[in-house]
Structure formats: C-alpha cells, structure tokens
Write a protein that holds these residues in place. Structure first.
Motif, PDB file in Angstrom:
ATOM      1  N   LYS A 125       0.852  -1.177   0.000  1.00 32.02           N
ATOM      2  CA  LYS A 125       0.000   0.000   0.000  1.00 32.02           C
ATOM      3  C   LYS A 125       0.894   1.235   0.000  1.00 32.02           C
ATOM      4  O   LYS A 125       2.049   1.190   0.399  1.00 32.02           O
ATOM      5  CB  LYS A 125      -0.936   0.021   1.205  1.00 32.02           C
ATOM      6  N   ALA A 126       0.327   2.307  -0.470  1.00 30.02           N
ATOM      7  CA  ALA A 126       1.111   3.542  -0.516  1.00 30.02           C
ATOM      8  C   ALA A 126       0.262   4.683   0.018  1.00 30.02           C
ATOM      9  O   ALA A 126      -0.960   4.706  -0.152  1.00 30.02           O
ATOM     10  CB  ALA A 126       1.548   3.837  -1.942  1.00 30.02           C
ATOM     11  N   LYS A 127       0.930   5.611   0.658  1.00 23.86           N
ATOM     12  CA  LYS A 127       0.221   6.784   1.151  1.00 23.86           C
ATOM     13  C   LYS A 127       1.184   7.959   1.178  1.00 23.86           C
ATOM     14  O   LYS A 127       2.382   7.802   1.354  1.00 23.86           O
ATOM     15  CB  LYS A 127      -0.376   6.544   2.530  1.00 23.86           C
ATOM     16  N   LEU A 128       0.636   9.107   0.969  1.00 24.44           N
ATOM     17  CA  LEU A 128       1.392  10.346   1.052  1.00 24.44           C
ATOM     18  C   LEU A 128       0.682  11.270   2.014  1.00 24.44           C
ATOM     19  O   LEU A 128      -0.547  11.307   2.066  1.00 24.44           O
ATOM     20  CB  LEU A 128       1.488  11.038  -0.312  1.00 24.44           C
ATOM     21  N   GLY A 129       1.451  12.024   2.746  1.00 27.96           N
ATOM     22  CA  GLY A 129       0.848  12.970   3.666  1.00 27.96           C
ATOM     23  C   GLY A 129       1.916  13.812   4.324  1.00 27.96           C
ATOM     24  O   GLY A 129       3.092  13.460   4.331  1.00 27.96           O
ATOM     25  N   ILE A 130       1.486  14.905   4.867  1.00 26.55           N
ATOM     26  CA  ILE A 130       2.388  15.774   5.599  1.00 26.55           C
ATOM     27  C   ILE A 130       1.903  15.834   7.031  1.00 26.55           C
ATOM     28  O   ILE A 130       0.727  16.103   7.287  1.00 26.55           O
ATOM     29  CB  ILE A 130       2.440  17.186   4.984  1.00 26.55           C
ATOM     30  N   GLU A 131       2.821  15.556   7.945  1.00 24.26           N
ATOM     31  CA  GLU A 131       2.471  15.588   9.353  1.00 24.26           C
ATOM     32  C   GLU A 131       3.058  16.837   9.986  1.00 24.26           C
ATOM     33  O   GLU A 131       4.137  17.286   9.623  1.00 24.26           O
ATOM     34  CB  GLU A 131       3.045  14.357  10.064  1.00 24.26           C
TER      35      GLU A 131
END
Length: 170
Positions: A125-131
């Motif tokens: 699975k892949a995910k992108l995000g900014i924390e």
C-alpha cells in the motif's frame, strides 16, 4: 572573534560515529548476504523479511542516503573549519553553504520518496501525507534548514561583494 570549537568538536564526534556505524552495518549486511545468514533489516522502520531484487534496491538506496548524510556532516565540518582561519565571505564558504542546503533538501525529499516506495513494496500500500510533528525530524523543518543554508550562501555572497567594493574604494 573566537572560533566555534564546541561546534567543531560535536561535528567531529558525530562524523566519526556515523562513519563507523554505517560502515559496520554495511559490512554486516554484506556478510549476511554471502553467508546466507538472515539478519534483521529495516528500511524506514519497516522490517524486511524476504530479500529479493526490489528489497535489495531499497536497502541500497537507504545506504546511499546514509552516505549522503555523512557527506553533509563532512561538508559542515569543512565549513566550520574554514571559520577558524578568521577569513569570512570566501567563495568556499559560499559554495559550501549552498551545497549543504541543496543536499539537505535532496536528502529530505529522497527519504520521502524512499518511504513511499518502501510502503508500496513491503506492505503493498502507498500513502502520502504531511504531518505537523513537533520534533526536529519533521520534513518541513528539514526543508526549512536546507533553504536556510541556501539563504546563508546568498547572504555571504552579498557580503563578499560589498566587502570587495569596500576594499576598492579605500
């Protein structure tokens, strides 16, 4: 002006520790490959259980980012040591500020890309995000530090130009 001895000492210690740890890890990894002895391997805090071409690529790229981080520390040491000569606004210092900033940005973005692909390959699975993390390991903070070094190179470039003009008018 007093040279930054504490900063130099910290960078020297950090450099030696990083070189030893990355070298030892790389040697142990090579030994585990050639002896078929399974060694626990992690890339971006994700355990790699099966070794195939894609996981070897992830491990190799992870080692490259480690080596690039060591090179950044080496350049920082070189920059700090140039301040000991009590000559400021030199072309070397300007280029080192700029190169360090660029490498910090490349490393930060590269680690995000490596994290994306390691998630994709290892977990499917892949995910992108900014924390918005409050630690110094935050991507935006690291990008800001890289941009700060590039900005410092421009400040040093302007100061060098002003210094040269001032020396010509006297």
């Amino acid at each position: 002006m007093k040279p930054p001895i504490l900063l130099k000492t910290i960078l020297d210690i950090l450099f030696i520790i990083l070189v030893l740890s990355v070298s030892a890890t790389f040697i142990l990894f090579l030994i585990s490959i050639f002896t078929n002895h399974s060694m626990p391997v992690e890339v971006n805090n994700r355990a790699i259980e099966t070794l195939n071409a894609s996981t070897y690529t992830l491990i190799f790229i992870s080692f490259l980012f480690s080596i690039l981080s060591i090179y950044i520390i080496y350049l920082l040491r070189k920059l700090v040591r140039s301040f000991f000569k009590l000559k400021f606004y030199t072309r070397l210092q300007i280029s080192l500020f700029n190169l360090i900033g660029q490498l910090i940005i490349v490393t930060a973005i590269g680690k995000v890309i490596l994290n994306f692909f390691s998630l994709l390959i290892l977990e499917g699975k892949a995910k992108l995000g900014i924390e918005a993390d409050t630690s110094f390991d935050n991507l935006l903070f690291i990008l800001a530090i890289g941009l700060f070094f590039i900005y410092m190179s421009r400040i040093f470039e302007n100061a060098r130009t002003i210094k040269e003009e001032n020396e010509l008018t006297v």
